[in-house]
Motif scaffolding. Sequence first.
Motif, PDB file in Angstrom:
ATOM      1  N   SER A  33     125.532 -64.735   8.379  1.00 15.08           N
ATOM      2  CA  SER A  33     127.025 -65.070   8.411  1.00 15.08           C
ATOM      3  C   SER A  33     127.288 -65.941   7.453  1.00 15.08           C
ATOM      4  O   SER A  33     128.591 -65.970   6.713  1.00 15.08           O
ATOM      5  N   GLY A  36     125.436 -64.618   3.725  1.00 11.89           N
ATOM      6  CA  GLY A  36     125.838 -63.154   3.397  1.00 11.89           C
ATOM      7  C   GLY A  36     124.237 -62.352   3.200  1.00 11.89           C
ATOM      8  O   GLY A  36     123.334 -63.041   3.422  1.00 11.89           O
ATOM      9  N   ARG A  46     129.411 -60.551   2.818  1.00  9.05           N
ATOM     10  CA  ARG A  46     129.586 -62.016   3.623  1.00  9.05           C
ATOM     11  C   ARG A  46     130.855 -61.475   4.594  1.00  9.05           C
ATOM     12  O   ARG A  46     131.689 -60.930   4.411  1.00  9.05           O
ATOM     13  N   GLY A  47     130.759 -62.619   5.690  1.00  4.97           N
ATOM     14  CA  GLY A  47     131.947 -62.375   6.622  1.00  4.97           C
ATOM     15  C   GLY A  47     132.792 -63.554   6.290  1.00  4.97           C
ATOM     16  O   GLY A  47     132.717 -63.853   4.998  1.00  4.97           O
ATOM     17  N   PRO A  48     133.726 -63.801   7.072  1.00  6.12           N
ATOM     18  CA  PRO A  48     134.807 -64.677   6.603  1.00  6.12           C
ATOM     19  C   PRO A  48     134.151 -66.161   6.284  1.00  6.12           C
ATOM     20  O   PRO A  48     133.229 -66.502   6.906  1.00  6.12           O
TER      21      PRO A  48
END
Length: 99
Positions: A33, A36, A46-48
């Motif tokens: 998270s 990445g 990658r997430g936020p």
Amino acid sequence: MEVVGSELAVVWDDGHESYFPLEQLRRECPCASCSGEPDLFGRIARGPAPVFSPAAFELTNLERVGHYGLQPRWGDGHEHGIWTFDRLRAACGCAACKA
């Protein structure tokens, strides 16, 4: 391993001592998270971007994972990243490790 103020102190089997700022460890969390993970083509997905509160840099628990790493639990509830001992040693910023 012991938290000393705002740092994690580690004494390695060879006697070397490393001191890691807790904020650095949290910001460089190796979980998918936060850092990445590669897709089939090697691109990092990658997430936020994480949003850090002051609690995010407070270490509330530190567990050994087998014989290969540590899993920190942070004050904001984040507990997914495992720091392998190899990765942690490589992150040591002292002059002896950089040489």
